[in-house]
Design an enzyme around this catalytic site. Structure first.
Site, mmCIF file in Angstrom:
data_model
loop_
_atom_site.group_PDB
_atom_site.id
_atom_site.type_symbol
_atom_site.label_atom_id
_atom_site.label_comp_id
_atom_site.label_asym_id
_atom_site.label_seq_id
_atom_site.Cartn_x
_atom_site.Cartn_y
_atom_site.Cartn_z
ATOM 1 N N ASP A 48 1.067 -0.753 -0.064
ATOM 2 C CA ASP A 48 -0.162 -0.068 0.007
ATOM 3 C C ASP A 48 1.208 1.332 0.379
ATOM 4 O OD1 ASP A 48 -1.662 -1.855 -0.203
ATOM 5 O OD2 ASP A 48 -2.960 -1.674 2.609
ATOM 6 N N LYS A 146 -7.121 -4.687 -2.862
ATOM 7 C CA LYS A 146 -7.490 -5.514 -1.824
ATOM 8 C C LYS A 146 -8.892 -4.317 -1.314
ATOM 9 C CE LYS A 146 -3.964 -4.435 1.045
ATOM 10 N NZ LYS A 146 -4.923 -3.280 2.179
ATOM 11 N N CYS A 191 -1.942 -2.920 7.427
ATOM 12 C CA CYS A 191 -1.860 -3.366 6.512
ATOM 13 C C CYS A 191 -0.584 -4.078 6.656
ATOM 14 C CB CYS A 191 -2.720 -2.706 4.915
ATOM 15 S SG CYS A 191 -4.122 -2.525 4.974
HETATM 16 C C1 VGL Z 1 -4.680 0.770 5.960
HETATM 17 C C2 VGL Z 1 -6.058 2.011 6.750
HETATM 18 C C3 VGL Z 1 -7.086 1.849 5.655
HETATM 19 C C4 VGL Z 1 -3.608 0.259 5.562
HETATM 20 C C5 VGL Z 1 -6.079 0.664 4.880
HETATM 21 O O1 VGL Z 1 -2.857 0.361 4.375
HETATM 22 O O2 VGL Z 1 -2.466 0.388 6.392
HETATM 23 N N1 VGL Z 1 -4.621 1.782 6.983
HETATM 24 N N2 VGL Z 1 -6.954 1.202 5.084
#
Ligand code: VGL
Ligand code: ZN
Length: 243
Positions: A48, A146, A191
């Site tokens: 991410d 995802k 994540c």
């Molecule tokens: C994430 C919060 C919401 C992350 C993704 O990538 O850690 N955190 N969505």
């Protein structure tokens, strides 16, 4: 003793002792023998590293942009690299904006358990969902998306928050003979941690590269994540541990 002999010696004696002392098993042994040199059964999972999660983004992780050069350099050391993208519908259940009277960073209970509510972020196809500026990993062979189911969040890149629906990543990695997952990215406490824990559940060895990751930290969630990961055998390493 020649350099070569000394290394073999460390591998079978000092390495094993150090591994036992650190409780680190496989990785402590590998490190005692030198730095980590990734091979064909290792994968680097870049989690991410997207515009929404770096400064200026809608769910900016403090200093999230600092991981970009570190991850670019690490990725060059791996033949196998998988990147992930948080990839939500515009009306995703994890967005505070979808729940009357709720603010970002509050929690609610959903069918599958507790859900932290977030600012709208990483909406499919938007600029915020694109990879962060400067991220440069042309040899990455798979991008896993995802969180694309409106009603289920997915911090983990292996399994959605209901613990059932999979992204297919474990099957892909197993089909390609991968044994060890090295993970880094954003955010350490969400994540990255959930993905590392699921890597263990799927039977992979797993290590998180701390200085190539940054966390959000809600009520001590970074410390809690490291504790959970340690309890499940996820190794905590640094980018300097690589050759
Ligand atoms: C994430 C919060 C919401 C992350 C993704 O990538 O850690 N955190 N969505
Ligand atoms: Zn998300």
């Amino acid at each position: 003793m020649s350099g070569f002999d000394r290394r073999s010696f460390l591998k079978v004696t000092g390495g094993a002792a150090l591994g036992a002392a650190a409780g680190g098993g496989w990785l402590a042994q590998a490190l005692a023998a030198g730095k980590i040199t990734p091979g064909p059964t290792d994968v680097f999972i870049v989690v991410d590293v997207q515009k929404c999660f770096v400064p200026g983004g809608s769910l900016a992780v403090n200093k999230g942009d600092e991981v970009v050069p570190i991850i670019n350099a690490l990725a060059k050391k791996f033949q196998n690299v998988v990147m992930t993208q948080d990839w939500h519908t515009a009306d995703h259940v994890s967005f505070a904006s979808k729940h009357d009277g709720k603010k970002p960073f509050e929690s609610i209970k959903l069918g599958y358990g507790n859900q932290v509510l977030w600012p709208d972020h990483c909406v499919q196809g938007t600029d915020g969902a694109a990879f962060a500026p400067g991220l440069d990993i042309p040899h990455a062979m798979l991008v896993i998306r995802k969180g694309f189911n409106r009603d289920i969040d997915s911090y983990s890149t292996f399994r959605e928050a209901d613990g059932k629906s999979t992204t297919g990543l474990a099957g892909y990695l197993k089909a390609r003979g991968i044994k060890t997952c090295y993970l880094a990215g954003l955010a350490t406490d969400f994540c990255v941690a959930w993905s590392a824990l699921d890597a263990r559940k799927e039977g992979f060895k797993a290590a998180v590269i701390e200085d190539a990751s940054r966390g959000i930290d809600i009520n001590g969630s970074i410390a809690a994540a490291w504790k959970d990961m340690a309890g499940k055998g996820v190794q905590r390493i640094q980018s300097a541990d690589f050759a």
